[in-house]
Design a protein around this motif. Sequence first.
Motif, mmCIF file in Angstrom:
data_model
loop_
_atom_site.group_PDB
_atom_site.id
_atom_site.type_symbol
_atom_site.label_atom_id
_atom_site.label_comp_id
_atom_site.label_asym_id
_atom_site.label_seq_id
_atom_site.Cartn_x
_atom_site.Cartn_y
_atom_site.Cartn_z
ATOM 1 N N TYR B 88 0.665 -1.285 -0.312
ATOM 2 C CA TYR B 88 -0.060 0.476 -0.031
ATOM 3 C C TYR B 88 1.087 1.665 -0.143
ATOM 4 O O TYR B 88 0.665 2.153 -0.535
ATOM 5 N N PHE B 92 0.233 4.329 -2.533
ATOM 6 C CA PHE B 92 0.040 5.262 -1.937
ATOM 7 C C PHE B 92 0.927 6.301 -3.044
ATOM 8 O O PHE B 92 0.258 7.361 -3.179
ATOM 9 N N HIS B 95 -0.400 6.657 -6.027
ATOM 10 C CA HIS B 95 -1.773 8.471 -6.399
ATOM 11 C C HIS B 95 -1.259 9.267 -5.860
ATOM 12 O O HIS B 95 -1.485 10.120 -7.003
ATOM 13 N N ARG B 176 -6.113 4.427 -12.110
ATOM 14 C CA ARG B 176 -6.013 5.049 -11.126
ATOM 15 C C ARG B 176 -6.181 6.678 -12.222
ATOM 16 O O ARG B 176 -6.727 7.800 -12.538
ATOM 17 N N ASP B 184 -12.638 9.183 -1.918
ATOM 18 C CA ASP B 184 -11.695 8.286 -1.288
ATOM 19 C C ASP B 184 -12.101 6.768 -1.490
ATOM 20 O O ASP B 184 -11.051 5.449 -1.581
ATOM 21 N N GLY B 185 -13.543 6.722 -1.379
ATOM 22 C CA GLY B 185 -13.495 5.468 -1.843
ATOM 23 C C GLY B 185 -13.600 4.862 -3.438
ATOM 24 O O GLY B 185 -12.849 3.545 -3.427
ATOM 25 N N LEU B 187 -10.696 5.339 -4.697
ATOM 26 C CA LEU B 187 -8.729 4.948 -4.484
ATOM 27 C C LEU B 187 -8.908 3.922 -3.353
ATOM 28 O O LEU B 187 -8.086 2.775 -3.989
ATOM 29 N N ARG B 188 -9.719 3.383 -2.390
ATOM 30 C CA ARG B 188 -9.296 1.969 -2.004
ATOM 31 C C ARG B 188 -9.660 1.403 -2.833
ATOM 32 O O ARG B 188 -9.512 0.219 -2.814
ATOM 33 N N THR B 189 -10.708 0.760 -3.451
ATOM 34 C CA THR B 189 -11.425 0.015 -4.323
ATOM 35 C C THR B 189 -9.912 -0.687 -5.517
ATOM 36 O O THR B 189 -9.618 -1.395 -5.195
ATOM 37 N N MET B 191 -6.668 0.576 -5.158
ATOM 38 C CA MET B 191 -5.502 -0.627 -4.460
ATOM 39 C C MET B 191 -6.530 -1.467 -3.817
ATOM 40 O O MET B 191 -5.443 -2.794 -3.851
ATOM 41 N N GLY B 192 -7.411 -1.741 -3.449
ATOM 42 C CA GLY B 192 -7.585 -3.166 -3.205
ATOM 43 C C GLY B 192 -7.665 -4.175 -4.208
ATOM 44 O O GLY B 192 -7.269 -5.192 -3.996
#
Lengths: 203, 203, 203, 203
Positions: B88, B92, B95, B176, B184-185, B187-189, B191-192
């Motif tokens: 991460y 990050f 990103h 991205r 945020d959501g 982005l998290r998705t 990355m996940g």
Amino acid sequence: MMISPSYKEKELVIMRALMRLLARGQTLAEIKTSDIAQEAGVGKGTLYNYFAAKEDIFARTVIYSIDTLLHGIWERMDRESSFRGKCYAVLFSIHEMMANEHSDLNLILFNLGSREAKQLLGGEISLIWRYLSAIREKVLQLAQTGADEGLFPPYTDEEYTYSAFASALMGFVHARCRMDLPTDGALRTAMGNAYTLLLKALN
Amino acid sequence: MMISPSYKEKELVIMRALMRLLARGQTLAEIKTSDIAQEAGVGKGTLYNYFAAKEDIFARTVIYSIDTLLHGIWERMDRESSFRGKCYAVLFSIHEMMANEHSDLNLILFNLGSREAKQLLGGEISLIWRYLSAIREKVLQLAQTGADEGLFPPYTDEEYTYSAFASALMGFVHARCRMDLPTDGALRTAMGNAYTLLLKALN
Amino acid sequence: MMISPSYKEKELVIMRALMRLLARGQTLAEIKTSDIAQEAGVGKGTLYNYFAAKEDIFARTVIYSIDTLLHGIWERMDRESSFRGKCYAVLFSIHEMMANEHSDLNLILFNLGSREAKQLLGGEISLIWRYLSAIREKVLQLAQTGADEGLFPPYTDEEYTYSAFASALMGFVHARCRMDLPTDGALRTAMGNAYTLLLKALN
Amino acid sequence: MMISPSYKEKELVIMRALMRLLARGQTLAEIKTSDIAQEAGVGKGTLYNYFAAKEDIFARTVIYSIDTLLHGIWERMDRESSFRGKCYAVLFSIHEMMANEHSDLNLILFNLGSREAKQLLGGEISLIWRYLSAIREKVLQLAQTGADEGLFPPYTDEEYTYSAFASALMGFVHARCRMDLPTDGALRTAMGNAYTLLLKALN
DNA sequence: GATGAATGAGTATTCATTCAT
DNA sequence: CATGAATGAATACTCATTCAT
């Protein structure tokens, strides 16, 4: 299937001349209008009867190339019936495009920075999104095919599925980039790795 | 850890001035030597006491940026101890680099076509390979960490392993890129998805 | 007394070069920037360190010429004390200006259409009015001198008086234009006619 | 009375198209052959069936305009029988010409520098002298009319007489030029001044 | 070392003219 | 005669680089 408009005879003559120059290894920045005119076998003034400016020639040639490329890849995919066949058709198309200095698209794309590309495509930025959505649709159809063959379960998370295909493809591009003169073996390995990764990712 | 040589005070002043100009949204092609000199607060002639030519300023700034960037990413990775934390950290960093107009590297890279980049890096093309091998080594260490944690078996096929990391990373970059203003959501998705894909690929 | 601003050394070098070219019989439209640079003995680029564009060189040279010309005429008038002497001084200045291909002003004015001139003078259109009002003032002073000498009554109608001077002058210009190679006799006659007309008009 | 030759239908169509363009405020230098062709409603090639070159169109249009103008002025003069009426007819014609953007002549003349005009009229420079002598004759006839009416003695000095008319006329033109938007009053004053000056000059 | 005035090679674009149809 | 697509000569202006101070 062609997304961009149809072209006049002379426009094609000119855009193809530009691509030949790029194929010969010249940079966009190096290419002069007189070079294009000469290569196209027309007068310099004629360029301006069909294009507003040098930049316009570049921009419209990019679009023409993308069209041609996608058209080629999809034709090839459609000739294969199996999931595996279709995947390898795409990988092979990409490989060829990268191997062939004359391949339409790569000549253009590898001569543009992305900032510059945005400017060139300019008002036609919406075209980009139309291409992306056409590609996404094609990818999801492909996933359907694989699921039908029982290679992996039908997708539930569209974004993840699309992302898996994108990852596999770009991983292959990266691997392919690292080969100077790709041997058959190295190539087969890279394709196999991409295919393996894709299946694992989707299971 | 810095791969490129050390810099004189004035060289840094000049390269940073160039990066500020890029950060302001100007294209490499638009930037004039006088702009750089003015932004750096030195005379135009001074540029030529430290750089052989305009192109040289660009080329060396690219290298400086890559150095700085990699240095940053690695520092961040090293602050994390878990496999997941390190992964991460990289995602990050990427990103942030893409979000931040001022991020050193993206300014440069997004202003270069790859053909042009090759020319700019010119004689220093070997640097590229040194970077790539440094990266590969770091990736394999990371794979080791994951294996140590029992997240996946130790690697047997080095190339496949490296390729899996590359695929996951580039898939994330692609996702991205498709976000205009990343929430945020989303982005998290993304990355996940990348992390999930990586684990599946390595199992 | 000079109405326009002072000039830098190089600006004068360039404007005078332009005037030499005009004196050599070339039309404004024919003169290229490279011609001006060569004649001035400077590089083409140097022109653009002092003038914004070719048109700017023309425009500012017109103004410089008008300044110089008016300055010359007034100096000559001031050396004469009598009304008759002052009048002949003006007529003689005009004659010389028309005879002399090198005379500053006529070179410029005879190369401009009035529409074009308006554009060239552009934002500085107010300069024209400052010149005209300076001239009008000088004319009325001259009328005063004549009245003081008892040649005609003091003026009551300022506009008529000014108009009489203008008429006499322009009638002379017209007569002068009709002479190809003016003989002394023809010239004296034309001046005499203008002076006679002026006195009759003011009595 | 028309001094220049007769014109073919298409020639007139083309010359009038040029005049409309000038009337619209465009400069000679700005007007392209394609503009003229379009405005005339003919093909670009057609221009060259009737005129040798672009310059030729300009030159012959100047002559056509002068012809038309003089013809108009003389018609107007001939409708008046008194000396005063004839004089005011001329002044009024001039005023109208200056007021009316569409007036044929001023469009042309105000777009030419005199040097350029000489070139345009080119081989036909003799035309100028024919015009001037036609004008001189008309002026002397007019002087005769005034003498017949007893307004001033018959002329003994032809050159002086001619010059007086020229002075009065050009003084009026100068006054008229200085008016931005001429009021009726200002106009009548300027005409009155010119007429007064003329009578004084001839007595 | 630092400066910035001087330089001139380099290039996109325009537009009068031609000529095949 | 009429057309307008094709042409290429012609030219203003930019900007990386130099060098005298």
